[in-house]
Design a protein around this motif. Structure first.
Motif: not given
Length: 109
Positions: A45-72
């Motif tokens: 997912i990261l390799s695919f989305l890093l080629d696109k013109s989206i903000n990678t910082i927001l992508l990393a924050i989104l992935i970390l948010l999903i991980m925190e929800i899984l922890i909770r």
């Protein structure tokens, strides 16, 4: 044998490793597959989305948010003995975290 500090240390290590060795091969393979699938899916997912013109910082924050929800959700579960599904979700999260950190090291950030 005498109960020396070293013997207590060895016994503690054996008690910690024994559940991994004593489990069935099916359970161990499911847990290993969930770890590897978490790494693979996040890395692809990261390799695919890093080629696109989206903000990678927001992508990393989104992935970390999903991980925190899984922890909770794992912590809020009222299982006395963790089921294979919860442990495999946790392993998926660990593999995903490893892929995210590895990608950050590759990008130099």
């Amino acid at each position: 044998m005498q109960k020396t500090k070293f013997r207590k240390f060895v016994d503690a290590i054996i008690r910690a490793i024994n559940p991994f060795i004593a489990d069935s091969w099916g359970k161990r393979s499911i847990l290993l597959l969930s770890l590897l699938l978490g790494f693979y899916f996040t890395n692809s997912i990261l390799s695919f989305l890093l080629d696109k013109s989206i903000n990678t910082i927001l992508l990393a924050i989104l992935i970390l948010l999903i991980m925190e929800i899984l922890i909770r959700t794992t912590l809020l579960s009222n299982f006395t003995k963790l089921s294979i599904i919860i442990i495999s979700i946790n392993n998926f999260r660990i593999g995903s975290t490893y892929a995210l950190i590895l990608e950050a090291f590759k990008l130099g950030s």
